[in-house]
Design a protein around this motif. Structure first.
Motif, PDB file in Angstrom:
ATOM      1  N   UNK A  11       0.969  -1.116  -0.066  1.00  0.00           N
ATOM      2  CA  UNK A  11       0.115   0.191  -0.004  1.00  0.00           C
ATOM      3  C   UNK A  11       0.744   1.063  -0.109  1.00  0.00           C
ATOM      4  N   UNK A  12       2.270   1.246   0.014  1.00  0.00           N
ATOM      5  CA  UNK A  12       3.218   2.434   0.204  1.00  0.00           C
ATOM      6  C   UNK A  12       2.581   3.168  -0.967  1.00  0.00           C
ATOM      7  N   UNK A  13       2.429   2.590  -2.283  1.00  0.00           N
ATOM      8  CA  UNK A  13       2.311   3.487  -3.564  1.00  0.00           C
ATOM      9  C   UNK A  13       1.256   4.419  -3.307  1.00  0.00           C
ATOM     10  N   UNK A  14       0.291   4.160  -2.149  1.00  0.00           N
ATOM     11  CA  UNK A  14      -0.911   4.967  -2.237  1.00  0.00           C
ATOM     12  C   UNK A  14      -0.255   6.409  -1.239  1.00  0.00           C
ATOM     13  N   UNK A  15       0.570   5.974  -0.823  1.00  0.00           N
ATOM     14  CA  UNK A  15       1.185   7.244   0.187  1.00  0.00           C
ATOM     15  C   UNK A  15       1.502   8.347  -0.532  1.00  0.00           C
ATOM     16  N   UNK A  16       2.064   8.024  -1.774  1.00  0.00           N
ATOM     17  CA  UNK A  16       2.266   9.395  -2.823  1.00  0.00           C
ATOM     18  C   UNK A  16       1.024   9.857  -2.985  1.00  0.00           C
ATOM     19  N   UNK A  17      -0.101   9.208  -3.317  1.00  0.00           N
ATOM     20  CA  UNK A  17      -1.464  10.147  -3.382  1.00  0.00           C
ATOM     21  C   UNK A  17      -1.682  11.042  -2.103  1.00  0.00           C
ATOM     22  N   UNK A  18      -1.559  10.243  -1.117  1.00  0.00           N
ATOM     23  CA  UNK A  18      -1.795  11.147   0.329  1.00  0.00           C
ATOM     24  C   UNK A  18      -1.041  12.579   0.193  1.00  0.00           C
ATOM     25  N   UNK A  19       0.460  12.185   0.009  1.00  0.00           N
ATOM     26  CA  UNK A  19       1.467  13.177  -0.307  1.00  0.00           C
ATOM     27  C   UNK A  19       0.956  14.456  -1.081  1.00  0.00           C
ATOM     28  N   UNK A  20       0.330  13.998  -2.302  1.00  0.00           N
ATOM     29  CA  UNK A  20      -0.023  14.862  -3.384  1.00  0.00           C
ATOM     30  C   UNK A  20      -1.220  15.843  -2.721  1.00  0.00           C
ATOM     31  N   UNK A  21      -2.073  14.999  -2.196  1.00  0.00           N
ATOM     32  CA  UNK A  21      -3.362  15.472  -1.835  1.00  0.00           C
ATOM     33  C   UNK A  21      -2.902  16.602  -0.638  1.00  0.00           C
ATOM     34  N   UNK A  22      -2.120  16.330   0.213  1.00  0.00           N
ATOM     35  CA  UNK A  22      -1.672  17.039   1.653  1.00  0.00           C
ATOM     36  C   UNK A  22      -0.934  18.494   0.743  1.00  0.00           C
ATOM     37  N   UNK A  23      -0.112  18.279  -0.177  1.00  0.00           N
ATOM     38  CA  UNK A  23       0.625  19.325  -0.632  1.00  0.00           C
ATOM     39  C   UNK A  23      -0.184  20.228  -1.439  1.00  0.00           C
ATOM     40  N   UNK A  24      -1.088  19.527  -2.059  1.00  0.00           N
ATOM     41  CA  UNK A  24      -2.096  20.657  -2.947  1.00  0.00           C
ATOM     42  C   UNK A  24      -2.993  21.405  -1.835  1.00  0.00           C
ATOM     43  N   UNK A  25      -3.270  20.791  -0.838  1.00  0.00           N
ATOM     44  CA  UNK A  25      -4.200  21.634   0.016  1.00  0.00           C
ATOM     45  C   UNK A  25      -3.297  22.576   1.020  1.00  0.00           C
ATOM     46  N   UNK A  26      -2.205  22.801   0.667  1.00  0.00           N
ATOM     47  CA  UNK A  26      -1.084  23.872   1.221  1.00  0.00           C
ATOM     48  C   UNK A  26      -0.370  23.234   2.440  1.00  0.00           C
ATOM     49  N   UNK A  27      -0.422  22.176   2.769  1.00  0.00           N
ATOM     50  CA  UNK A  27       0.479  21.824   4.077  1.00  0.00           C
ATOM     51  C   UNK A  27       1.913  21.400   3.637  1.00  0.00           C
ATOM     52  N   UNK A  28       2.748  21.670   4.651  1.00  0.00           N
ATOM     53  CA  UNK A  28       4.248  21.251   4.370  1.00  0.00           C
ATOM     54  C   UNK A  28       4.425  20.068   4.845  1.00  0.00           C
ATOM     55  N   UNK A  29       4.688  19.197   3.920  1.00  0.00           N
ATOM     56  CA  UNK A  29       4.805  17.618   4.246  1.00  0.00           C
ATOM     57  C   UNK A  29       6.169  17.212   4.409  1.00  0.00           C
ATOM     58  N   UNK A  30       6.629  16.501   5.315  1.00  0.00           N
ATOM     59  CA  UNK A  30       8.181  15.907   5.394  1.00  0.00           C
ATOM     60  C   UNK A  30       7.680  14.517   5.359  1.00  0.00           C
ATOM     61  N   UNK A  31       8.517  13.638   4.460  1.00  0.00           N
ATOM     62  CA  UNK A  31       8.239  12.272   4.704  1.00  0.00           C
ATOM     63  C   UNK A  31       9.351  11.492   4.942  1.00  0.00           C
ATOM     64  N   UNK A  32       8.982  10.550   5.908  1.00  0.00           N
ATOM     65  CA  UNK A  32       9.942   9.585   6.460  1.00  0.00           C
ATOM     66  C   UNK A  32       9.904   8.198   6.048  1.00  0.00           C
ATOM     67  N   UNK A  33      10.668   7.432   5.464  1.00  0.00           N
ATOM     68  CA  UNK A  33      10.592   6.034   5.063  1.00  0.00           C
ATOM     69  C   UNK A  33      11.330   4.940   5.764  1.00  0.00           C
ATOM     70  N   UNK A  34      10.811   3.880   6.150  1.00  0.00           N
ATOM     71  CA  UNK A  34      11.739   2.754   6.669  1.00  0.00           C
ATOM     72  C   UNK A  34      12.336   2.290   5.636  1.00  0.00           C
ATOM     73  N   UNK A  35      13.220   1.349   5.574  1.00  0.00           N
ATOM     74  CA  UNK A  35      14.225   0.841   4.637  1.00  0.00           C
ATOM     75  C   UNK A  35      13.074  -0.024   3.939  1.00  0.00           C
ATOM     76  N   UNK A  36      12.393  -0.888   4.518  1.00  0.00           N
ATOM     77  CA  UNK A  36      11.283  -1.588   3.906  1.00  0.00           C
ATOM     78  C   UNK A  36      10.612  -0.815   2.750  1.00  0.00           C
ATOM     79  N   UNK A  37      10.154   0.351   3.262  1.00  0.00           N
ATOM     80  CA  UNK A  37       9.339   1.122   2.484  1.00  0.00           C
ATOM     81  C   UNK A  37       9.785   1.449   1.274  1.00  0.00           C
ATOM     82  N   UNK A  38      11.119   1.699   1.162  1.00  0.00           N
ATOM     83  CA  UNK A  38      12.020   2.032  -0.131  1.00  0.00           C
ATOM     84  C   UNK A  38      12.069   0.878  -0.883  1.00  0.00           C
ATOM     85  N   UNK A  39      11.640  -0.243  -0.665  1.00  0.00           N
ATOM     86  CA  UNK A  39      11.508  -1.399  -1.326  1.00  0.00           C
ATOM     87  C   UNK A  39      10.327  -1.354  -2.283  1.00  0.00           C
ATOM     88  N   UNK A  40       9.468  -0.673  -1.684  1.00  0.00           N
ATOM     89  CA  UNK A  40       8.213  -0.464  -2.434  1.00  0.00           C
ATOM     90  C   UNK A  40       8.072   0.797  -3.243  1.00  0.00           C
TER      91      UNK A  40
END
Ligand code: CTP
Length: 402
Positions: free
Chosen positions: A19-48
């Motif tokens: 489901x990590x790919x859906x995190x990109x859409x969450x990020x995009x929606x938050x950024x579009x709504x004007x939020x400042x978004x910092x993303x932290x990933x686990x090593x396992x997340x970077x495999x996805x």
């Protein structure tokens, strides 16, 4: 503020699930709504999903490697944690949930969660067997007990091909849940109950036909969502078939009499009643029990009887906001209604305009008050209108409470 996410600092933690790919859409929606978004990933997340995806979406460097200094800060995780208004972990795997429970800090996600004082929201994603396992169940209760908000998971098709509970909630729902949590943490209507009505009532002629009107319910739903985003406990009494807004209690009704019963039941503990519903003033005196058949006659008359004036009749220690949909003499008619309805404010709109009123996403209203004040607002989205109406409600409540 017209958007509850504008200038909010959100840390999005991503752990290793499909489901990590859906995190990109969450990020995009938050950024579009004007939020400042910092993303932290686990090593396992970077495999996805790669950090580059998030860097492209946020124009900020994601946090991945704990042993490499990040940007301008030496102690990156502490800074990140300190500045956050909210941390959301989506997807949150079973392992990440277990790490949070045990206070582990061996990756950027769990470490930031341990270091932050901000509210934490998690969107679990895992196979149904893992979700239903006693260990995960216990972890879930522990986290909830510590004030962590869970959104989802939802039932559906899982990565394993099985159907079950464990699917991450949809990005739109997660973003709504973030708004709800931010509102609860710092909204000016936090912990206040607001009752909102929406849609046009349907007055039955027989089991398949009704007398109705063109109200779409959109204005009432916008009020409900905007009040929720400011932390209110919202009860939406509605006739409209729109999707239930996340974090709002929805009471479905059809007729004016049902709507009146619901309003009378929900208002005693409320601080405000916002009557955006288009209530029919009359109903058929009797609804036929069976579908009426075509008769030989060339004319048919339906007898109508008066409906109660719901807003005028409900009484209690709450502020009343009426709406006035007019086709002529807008201000004059609305001022008359303000008095008749015993309302503190009336939101008047001309429903003959094509870009405002019934069914549109925009509205152009004038807010009239008891002191003769008229706040004339330009054309704006219904959500923005809702924000302006709620600014006035918040001010009235603040006056009452001082
Ligand atoms: N309203 C109500 N109960 C009714 C009719 C209307 O509570 N039976 C509420 C509406 O929800 C709205 C306000 O009263 O907030 C004004 O509604 P509107 O239909 O514009 O006013 P009416 O009193 O019906 O006046 P008219 O139809 O003559 O314009």
């Amino acid at each position: 503020m017209s958007n509850p996410l504008t200038d909010r600092r959100i840390v999005l933690g991503v752990s290793g699930s499909i489901a990590a790919y859906k995190a990109a859409e969450i990020t995009s929606r938050l950024v579009q709504a004007g939020a400042e978004v910092d993303v932290a990933l686990t090593r396992a997340a970077t495999e996805f999903i790669t950090p580059l995806t998030f860097r492209s979406l946020t124009a900020r460097e994601p946090y991945v490697d704990m042993f490499r200094p990040h940007g301008e800060y030496g102690e990156a995780h502490v800074e990140l944690a300190r500045q956050a208004d909210l941390m959301v972990i989506a997807p949150a795997t079973a392992s990440t949930m277990a790490r949070l429970v045990n206070g582990l800090a061996d990756d950027f996600v769990s470490l930031t969660a341990l270091a932050t004082q901000a509210p934490i929201l998690i969107a679990p994603a895992m196979d149904s067997q893992m979700w239903e396992h006693e260990a995960t169940r216990a972890n879930r209760y522990t986290l909830e007990g510590r004030g962590v908000t869970l959104v989802g998971p939802v039932p559906g098709r899982l990565a394993s091909g099985r159907i079950g509970s464990g699917r991450m909630a949809e990005p739109a729902t997660i973003v709504d849940a973030i708004k709800v949590r931010l509102g609860q943490a710092r909204g000016d209507l936090a912990a206040r109950r607001i009752v909102v009505t929406a849609g046009g009532t349907r007055e039955a002629i027989d089991p398949v036909r009704y007398v109705g009107n063109h109200s779409s319910g959109k204005m009432g739903y916008a009020i409900a969502e905007a009040a929720r985003d400011r932390g209110a406990e919202v009860i939406l009494i509605t006739t409209a078939a729109l999707p239930d807004p996340h974090g709002v209690r929805v009471v479905r009704v059809e007729s004016a009499l049902e709507l009146q019963r619901a309003v009378e039941a929900e208002c005693p503990q409320a601080k405000a009643l916002v009557m955006a519903a288009a209530v029919a003033d009359y109903r058929p005196s009797e609804a036929a029990e069976q579908k009426m058949k075509r008769a030989d006659a060339s004319e048919l008359a339906v007898d109508l009887v008066e409906n109660p004036d719901v807003i005028a009749l409900v009484s209690g220690d709450f502020v009343k906001i009426a709406f006035a949909a007019e086709t002529e003499n807008l201000i004059e008619n609305a001022i008359g209604k303000l008095e008749r309805k015993g309302a503190q404010l009336i939101v008047a709109n001309d429903v003959t305009a094509t870009d405002a009123g019934f069914g549109t996403d925009t509205n152009r209203v004038t807010i009239l008050d008891r002191d003769g004040g008229a706040e004339i607002l330009p054309l704006m989205s219904k959500y923005e209108v809702a924000v302006r109406v709620l600014d006035r409600v918040a001010a009235l409540l603040a006056d009452q409470e001082s």
